[in-house]
Design a protein around this motif. Structure first.
Motif, mmCIF file in Angstrom:
data_model
loop_
_atom_site.group_PDB
_atom_site.id
_atom_site.type_symbol
_atom_site.label_atom_id
_atom_site.label_comp_id
_atom_site.label_asym_id
_atom_site.label_seq_id
_atom_site.Cartn_x
_atom_site.Cartn_y
_atom_site.Cartn_z
ATOM 1 N N ALA B 16 -54.098 56.899 -8.116
ATOM 2 C CA ALA B 16 -53.496 55.560 -8.070
ATOM 3 C C ALA B 16 -53.926 54.738 -9.275
ATOM 4 O O ALA B 16 -53.138 53.984 -9.838
ATOM 5 C CB ALA B 16 -53.891 54.860 -6.783
ATOM 6 N N LEU B 17 -55.174 54.906 -9.708
ATOM 7 C CA LEU B 17 -55.626 54.172 -10.895
ATOM 8 C C LEU B 17 -54.820 54.584 -12.115
ATOM 9 O O LEU B 17 -54.545 53.780 -12.989
ATOM 10 C CB LEU B 17 -57.099 54.456 -11.161
ATOM 11 C CG LEU B 17 -58.114 53.787 -10.271
ATOM 12 C CD1 LEU B 17 -59.497 54.164 -10.719
ATOM 13 C CD2 LEU B 17 -57.968 52.295 -10.342
ATOM 14 N N VAL B 18 -54.446 55.864 -12.163
ATOM 15 C CA VAL B 18 -53.726 56.332 -13.345
ATOM 16 C C VAL B 18 -52.275 55.885 -13.325
ATOM 17 O O VAL B 18 -51.751 55.433 -14.327
ATOM 18 C CB VAL B 18 -53.820 57.869 -13.455
ATOM 19 C CG1 VAL B 18 -52.973 58.378 -14.593
ATOM 20 C CG2 VAL B 18 -55.248 58.291 -13.643
ATOM 21 N N VAL B 19 -51.609 56.006 -12.164
ATOM 22 C CA VAL B 19 -50.170 55.774 -12.192
ATOM 23 C C VAL B 19 -49.736 54.382 -11.759
ATOM 24 O O VAL B 19 -48.668 53.945 -12.151
ATOM 25 C CB VAL B 19 -49.400 56.807 -11.342
ATOM 26 C CG1 VAL B 19 -49.650 58.191 -11.841
ATOM 27 C CG2 VAL B 19 -49.754 56.689 -9.889
ATOM 28 N N LYS B 20 -50.522 53.674 -10.969
ATOM 29 C CA LYS B 20 -50.047 52.389 -10.471
ATOM 30 C C LYS B 20 -50.369 51.302 -11.480
ATOM 31 O O LYS B 20 -51.516 51.127 -11.879
ATOM 32 C CB LYS B 20 -50.693 52.060 -9.135
ATOM 33 C CG LYS B 20 -50.352 53.042 -8.053
ATOM 34 C CD LYS B 20 -48.916 52.921 -7.653
ATOM 35 C CE LYS B 20 -48.564 54.068 -6.717
ATOM 36 N NZ LYS B 20 -47.152 54.180 -6.462
ATOM 37 N N ARG B 21 -49.340 50.563 -11.847
ATOM 38 C CA ARG B 21 -49.554 49.615 -12.937
ATOM 39 C C ARG B 21 -49.932 48.231 -12.455
ATOM 40 O O ARG B 21 -50.113 47.324 -13.255
ATOM 41 C CB ARG B 21 -48.294 49.536 -13.786
ATOM 42 C CG ARG B 21 -47.954 50.885 -14.368
ATOM 43 C CD ARG B 21 -47.340 50.777 -15.708
ATOM 44 N NE ARG B 21 -46.436 49.665 -15.827
ATOM 45 C CZ ARG B 21 -45.219 49.767 -16.344
ATOM 46 N NH1 ARG B 21 -44.787 50.922 -16.728
ATOM 47 N NH2 ARG B 21 -44.457 48.718 -16.465
ATOM 48 N N SER B 22 -50.040 48.044 -11.165
ATOM 49 C CA SER B 22 -50.376 46.706 -10.691
ATOM 50 C C SER B 22 -51.894 46.573 -10.516
ATOM 51 O O SER B 22 -52.569 47.515 -10.117
ATOM 52 C CB SER B 22 -49.640 46.449 -9.388
ATOM 53 O OG SER B 22 -50.486 45.926 -8.428
ATOM 54 N N VAL B 23 -52.408 45.403 -10.868
ATOM 55 C CA VAL B 23 -53.859 45.201 -10.823
ATOM 56 C C VAL B 23 -54.372 45.299 -9.398
ATOM 57 O O VAL B 23 -55.419 45.900 -9.134
ATOM 58 C CB VAL B 23 -54.224 43.830 -11.425
ATOM 59 C CG1 VAL B 23 -55.706 43.602 -11.338
ATOM 60 C CG2 VAL B 23 -53.775 43.746 -12.853
ATOM 61 N N ILE B 24 -53.601 44.733 -8.467
ATOM 62 C CA ILE B 24 -54.084 44.710 -7.085
ATOM 63 C C ILE B 24 -54.151 46.124 -6.533
ATOM 64 O O ILE B 24 -55.086 46.483 -5.803
ATOM 65 C CB ILE B 24 -53.200 43.779 -6.234
ATOM 66 C CG1 ILE B 24 -53.928 43.375 -4.967
ATOM 67 C CG2 ILE B 24 -51.890 44.391 -5.853
ATOM 68 C CD1 ILE B 24 -54.862 42.263 -5.168
ATOM 69 N N LYS B 25 -53.218 46.977 -6.966
ATOM 70 C CA LYS B 25 -53.268 48.376 -6.537
ATOM 71 C C LYS B 25 -54.509 49.061 -7.109
ATOM 72 O O LYS B 25 -55.111 49.909 -6.459
ATOM 73 C CB LYS B 25 -52.008 49.113 -6.989
ATOM 74 C CG LYS B 25 -50.843 48.929 -6.058
ATOM 75 C CD LYS B 25 -50.987 49.771 -4.814
ATOM 76 C CE LYS B 25 -50.051 49.343 -3.722
ATOM 77 N NZ LYS B 25 -48.656 49.618 -4.000
ATOM 78 N N SER B 26 -54.878 48.681 -8.319
ATOM 79 C CA SER B 26 -56.086 49.280 -8.893
ATOM 80 C C SER B 26 -57.307 48.907 -8.070
ATOM 81 O O SER B 26 -58.189 49.740 -7.842
ATOM 82 C CB SER B 26 -56.283 48.820 -10.329
ATOM 83 O OG SER B 26 -55.185 49.167 -11.097
ATOM 84 N N ILE B 27 -57.345 47.649 -7.618
ATOM 85 C CA ILE B 27 -58.502 47.236 -6.821
ATOM 86 C C ILE B 27 -58.511 47.990 -5.496
ATOM 87 O O ILE B 27 -59.549 48.474 -5.043
ATOM 88 C CB ILE B 27 -58.481 45.708 -6.605
ATOM 89 C CG1 ILE B 27 -58.543 44.999 -7.949
ATOM 90 C CG2 ILE B 27 -59.652 45.276 -5.758
ATOM 91 C CD1 ILE B 27 -58.384 43.510 -7.844
ATOM 92 N N ILE B 28 -57.323 48.132 -4.891
ATOM 93 C CA ILE B 28 -57.250 48.884 -3.629
ATOM 94 C C ILE B 28 -57.710 50.319 -3.850
ATOM 95 O O ILE B 28 -58.471 50.879 -3.050
ATOM 96 C CB ILE B 28 -55.810 48.841 -3.081
ATOM 97 C CG1 ILE B 28 -55.485 47.440 -2.574
ATOM 98 C CG2 ILE B 28 -55.634 49.841 -1.960
ATOM 99 C CD1 ILE B 28 -54.085 47.280 -2.085
ATOM 100 N N ALA B 29 -57.276 50.902 -4.959
ATOM 101 C CA ALA B 29 -57.660 52.285 -5.252
ATOM 102 C C ALA B 29 -59.171 52.403 -5.424
ATOM 103 O O ALA B 29 -59.785 53.381 -4.987
ATOM 104 C CB ALA B 29 -56.954 52.761 -6.509
ATOM 105 N N LEU B 30 -59.747 51.394 -6.048
ATOM 106 C CA LEU B 30 -61.208 51.398 -6.239
ATOM 107 C C LEU B 30 -61.917 51.368 -4.891
ATOM 108 O O LEU B 30 -62.889 52.109 -4.675
ATOM 109 C CB LEU B 30 -61.581 50.175 -7.066
ATOM 110 C CG LEU B 30 -62.905 50.224 -7.766
ATOM 111 C CD1 LEU B 30 -62.915 51.376 -8.725
ATOM 112 C CD2 LEU B 30 -63.135 48.939 -8.500
#
Lengths: 99, 113, 323, 539
Positions: B16-30
């Protein structure tokens, strides 16, 4: 004896909950669904815990379960109320006819 | 089984960190990745039939208490870093008006020039 | 255990869902359920302390923070749809597919390598802990013994991290330093039912929180979990009354003082002649109480920072729409 | 000896206490506190130097190392502790009258000082992890200290990349603990010997190495560093601190963890190549920048690559050379950042083309900066030359030697460009309106002098601090001087040619988005995993 009564109560709770699940699928609208789920949750849970209490007899554990029941009875309708209220306030449409 | 699942969730988060371009998705992935590590730490050394590390159990029956103590720390770390990231996210959104990493990078490069 | 397998599968499904769902709010809800499943799962793995922590902090509080933080910023449904149909999006989908294949391959290799090579060479630390924690520390809960005595040096940084995280959040969200916000946060009066009933709930929550904190060395739980429960009183109070009758400045000061207290108290461990068996237990309880109060203050500040920020965003939005 | 946890906890507690004072008292208190800390670390260093083994391990509250947390003092770590104390003293002195300095700022700096000392002393995997995690969040506050548009992006970029790295690190710890059952560094190593198949260590090592590679900004993973270290609005002390000291703690940790795994698994060839590439690439990127802070930040990337290279040569001489270079780099890079702060404040621009005539306007700052530049480029008799000399001298084959010269050539070229700011005449001469405190100039000058001392008395200092006699061959040293001057002239011409082609602008626009950084992390992870599993494949 108390074993049997407890088991019967828990079985009744399961029946309640099954009805509730059926209701959620039967009704199509948000407000009706939330009504059903809340009612069933509360009634089913109370019956279930009553069964547990009867089964375990009178001891410290029963007291704890009782406290949980009181807490649940206070909070669960409250949560449903809040959800329904906020849905209404943010202008989620009401059902047009009955069912 | 639990170890397998924790690996899967970890790689899922990384994906998800690699493919999702939204910041909030990155936080969720983290958050997902952190949870995966916690899951691994707890389940890694677990054996069937071990009891919680509270003195009712015999010493030999107890599960290893160290991962649990460490992972409580990890959960607290998780919540504070998530809170900081979210606070930054809301600042970012207010200043840039988007939460897409690529657009953000472009705006930032224009700022530099 | 088949039950655990069901839980694990559900966790994977929820993780996928929280990544793939387009609306951020729904993704966050999935994440919250994922955490809750985790919390229950830890019970099966004999980790009640952790389960409590994950349920209170990871599942409840984190979800609340997420929801409050993204409230004003998420996309509308029409926006998502229009973006979904653009040719750029199709390219992105292709990229997702490509990376999916790459991750599947590498992930498969790594996982099969792991199961092929993993081995155990004994657990020296476990052996030491479970044999001697009662006589060493006086705690009946080994987890508490570790984080309040054996590895208290870590716990200090954990407390510091919470302090710093809250400092950062308050700083980034521009909480007016040292002042209460002047205008009242909410204008609408809130539901009478919610206000009344949550008033009834306070004693329950407070009792439970204190129980968890004070009995931390005997039963599962401790300062961190209990503190989080206490903090929920503040959160409920906000929802019930919608008025910030809380002085954040004092809370921040209190939190820092508690932190200093924790450092000072943990320094007592360095004086062995002081730590006789009676005092050891007292020390554990005292540490748990201090940590609990500190965590309570901290998490309450955290939550209010986000709430305050949110109302500010709505304020500016409303103003720009009017103007 | 003064116990190590006091060195960690007292600055943190002191920083928290500052909140209960007013800012005047706080500033004074900090200066006095730093002096006390320097004295304490000096005391510990001397004590340790006269110990027979030069090593002292202590555990918190006296528990056994298996169950407690231990801290380790050795000559390198105690010197780094002293370096931390000394550098912070200068930073606080530099910022004594800064208008951004309030209790929060002082508290953040004091806390991060404690954390850095903690990282230098830590001897336990989880302890390192948590120290880093706190430091990451602290640093992100420092980066975003002014909360303007640019720094918000830099801050969240820094925070998220580093949090991902720390998750990798934690997974590595989890794997290690599951197999070995201990967390202490030394005990981990003992337990590793019991493993029947060393391939079991490949996966944890890969996780740890991926995390640490991001932390030390090795080639594909460095793009967070210049953003974080050169955020335009961050106070120059912050840049100096991050670039000078904070990354060094990661480097130090990197070679300690590598030493644990060394007898079982090694990745030295990979890091030799990656370090060299980083050194070259960093220099190239530094050459292309216009912003003086960005030039310095990219040059940090390049120097970090060089140090990694030196540490990976696996030779005693190169190792001590690299350690000495870490110290030197800490000193001259923080000097450069501080002076860049003064210059950009006075000239009100960070564009290197628009700053001219620093030599005339501010002689002290110019002298300090020139000393530091001579240090970083490895000019004869300056500190960088000695450390680079030792790294070069231990390179056995010609290829490695040539590689180091090439990397240094890049650094020299980029600093030739940088040193243009001293000459010429400033066109708009309204810069005198801004009055600055003279103390800042003196601090820069004194720190510049350190890089001269570090070169002149390099051998004596090494003997004094490390109890090591490192050979310096006059003939080959003279040869190095010649090469330095040759590359100076070469760099001058190359710069002329390169600036005309306009290639610099294209390089400047290269940037990675967060997703690409995550992708590179994953690729780095899988590449090093595949490399290790092929290298140690069962026969």
């Amino acid at each position: 004896m108390s074993e049997l009564v407890g088991n019967v109560l828990m079985g009744v709770a399961l029946v309640f909950m099954t009805c509730g699940v059926y209701g959620i699928f039967r009704f199509r609208h948000f407000y009706l669904r939330i009504l059903i789920s809340s009612k069933v949750d509360t009634v089913g849970f109370i019956t279930l815990t009553a069964g547990i209490m009867v089964k375990s007899g009178l001891n410290f554990f029963t007291l704890k379960v009782l406290i949980i029941v009181v807490f649940f009875v206070l909070t669960n309708p409250l949560a449903t109320h809040s959800i329904a209220r906020s849905a209404y306030k943010s202008q989620y449409p009401l059902p047009e006819d009955d069912v | 089984m639990a170890e397998l699942v924790s690996f899967i969730i970890f790689f899922l988060g990384l994906y998800a960190l690699v493919v999702k371009r939204s910041v909030i998705k990155s936080i969720i992935a983290l958050v997902l990745m952190e949870t995966a590590v916690i899951l691994y730490f707890v389940s890694g050394g677990f054996e069937e039939g071990k009891l919680p590390p509270i003195s009712d159990a015999l010493p030999e029956q107890m599960v290893d208490p160290l991962p649990q103590a460490l992972m409580i720390t990890a959960i607290v770390i998780g919540i504070s870093s998530t809170a900081v990231a979210l606070a930054m996210y809301s600042q970012l959104h207010r200043k840039y008006g988007t939460d897409d990493w690529k657009k953000l990078m472009k705006i930032r490069l224009e700022e530099d020039a | 255990m088949p039950v655990t397998i069901v839980f694990l599968l559900a966790m994977v499904v929820l993780a996928v869902a929280s990544i793939q769902v387009r609306k951020a709010e729904i993704a966050v809800i999935y994440l919250g359920i994922f955490s809750l499943f985790n919390a229950i799962f830890y019970l099966f793995y004999s980790a009640p302390d952790l389960s409590l922590a994950e349920a209170v902090i990871g599942s409840a509080l984190a979800t609340a923070l997420f929801l409050v933080a993204i409230k004003g910023y998420t996309l509308r449904r029409t926006q998502i749809k229009s973006e979904y149909r653009s040719p750029k999006m199709r390219l992105a989908l292709f990229g997702e597919l490509f990376w999916g294949v790459v991750f599947l391959t590498i992930g498969f290799i790594v996982i099969s390598f792991y199961f092929g090579t993993v081995q155990d060479v004994g657990k020296p630390a476990w052996y030491h802990y479970v044999r001697s924690f009662i006589s060493d520390t006086g705690a009946r809960n080994a987890v508490t013994a570790i984080y309040l005595n054996y590895r208290v040096f870590d716990t200090l940084f954990e407390a510091l991290l919470l302090l710093v995280g809250i400092l950062a959040t308050a700083y980034f969200l521009e909480w007016p330093e040292g002042k209460e916000p002047e205008e009242e946060i909410a204008t609408k009066p809130d539901s009478e039912i919610v206000a009344r009933i949550s008033g009834l709930l306070y004693p329950f929550i407070l009792l439970y929180g204190f129980y968890i904190i004070v009995n931390g060395h005997l039963t599962p739980g401790g300062g961190f979990q209990g503190g989080a429960i206490l903090a929920s009183v503040f959160i409920i109070r906000y929802f019930a009354q919608r008025r910030l009758g809380i002085n954040i400045f004092i809370l921040q000061r209190l939190e820092k003082s508690f932190f200093l207290g924790i450092i000072a108290l943990s320094m007592l461990l360095l004086l062995p002649e002081f730590m006789n068996s009676d005092f050891k237990v007292f020390h554990l309880v005292l540490m748990n109480i201090l940590i609990g109060f500190k965590v309570c203050c901290g998490l309450a500040i955290l939550f209010f920072c986000f709430i305050f920020q949110q109302t500010k965003v709505e304020d500016t939005k409303g103003r720009s729409e009017r103007g | 000896m003064i116990p190590g946890y006091l060195f960690v906890l007292v600055p943190i507690a002191f920083g928290t206490l500052l909140f209960f004072t007013n800012s005047r008292q706080a500033k004074r208190g900090v200066i006095i506190f730093q002096l006390a800390l320097i004295l304490a670390s000096l005391y510990n260093l001397t004590k340790l130097r006269f110990l027979e083994s030069h090593v002292s391990i202590e555990t918190f509250a006296g528990w056994d190392r298996i169950i407690g947390i231990s801290l380790k003092w050795d000559l390198v770590s105690s010197l780094f502790v002293m370096l931390t104390a000394g550098l912070f003293f200068f930073l606080f002195l530099f910022d004594y009258r800064g208008d951004h300095v309030d209790q929060l700022f002082l508290m953040l700096l004091c806390t991060i000082q404690g954390l850095i000392i903690g990282i230098f002393l830590a001897h336990d995997f989880f302890n390192v992890f948590i120290l880093y995690e706190v430091a990451t969040i602290l640093v992100s506050i420092l980066i975003m200290f002014r909360k303007d548009k640019q720094s918000v992006y830099d801050g969240i970029f820094y925070l998220l990349t580093n949090l991902v790295a720390m998750t990798f690190f934690l997974f590595g710890i989890a794997l290690l603990y599951r197999m070995l059952g201990v967390l202490d560094f030394a005990l981990t190593r003992e337990q590793m010997a019991l493993l029947s198949d060393r391939r079991a260590l490949i996966l944890p090592y890969t996780f740890l190495v991926t995390a640490l590679s991001l932390k030390i900004a090795i080639l594909p993973l460095f793009s967070w560093l210049p953003r974080a270290h050169a955020t335009p609005s961050a106070p120059s002390t912050v840049s100096a601190l991050l670039s000078g000291l904070f990354v060094k703690s990661s480097l130090y940790l990197f070679f300690r963890i590598r030493n644990i795994f060394d007898p079982f698994l090694e990745l030295t060839e990979l890091f030799l190549i990656l370090g060299w590439l980083t050194a070259l690439f960093g220099a190239l990127l530094a050459l292309s920048q216009k912003d003086i802070k960005l030039i310095l930040a990219y040059s940090t990337v390049s120097q970090l690559g060089l140090i990694t290279f030196g540490l990976s040569l696996n030779q005693d001489l190169a190792f001590w050379g690299a350690v000495y270079h870490i110290i030197n780099h800490a000193i001259f890079k923080s000097t450069l950042f501080l002076s860049a702060g003064i210059i950009s404040e006075i000239y009100r621009t960070r564009d290197i083309e628009r700053i001219r005539g620093v030599g005339k306007g501010m002689p002290l700052v110019a002298a300090g900066t020139i000393f530091a530049i001579l240090g970083v480029t490895g000019a004869p008799f300056f500190s960088g030359s000695m450390s680079k000399y030792w790294i070069v001298a231990s390179a056995k084959d010609n290829l490695t030697t040539l590689g180091i010269y090439l990397a240094n050539f890049g650094t020299i070229t980029c600093f030739i460009r940088y040193s243009r700011i001293f000459f010429g005449v400033q066109k708009n001469s309204e810069n005198s309106s801004c009055s600055l405190w003279k103390m800042q100039h003196i601090v820069v000058f004194v720190m510049g002098l350190f890089s001269l001392f570090g070169g002149l008395f390099a051998r004596e200092l090494i003997i004094l601090f490390f109890a090591k006699q490192l050979p310096v061959d006059p003939l080959s040293y003279f040869q190095k001087i010649m090469i330095f001057f040759a590359s100076l002239i070469g760099g001058f011409f190359v710069l002329r040619v390169i600036e005309r082609t306009g290639i610099l602008k294209k390089i400047r626009e290269l940037d990675l988005s967060f997703n690409s950084v995550a992708a590179f992390m994953f690729l780095f992870f899988s590449m090093s995993f595949l490399y290790l599993s092929l290298k140690y494949a069962p026969q």
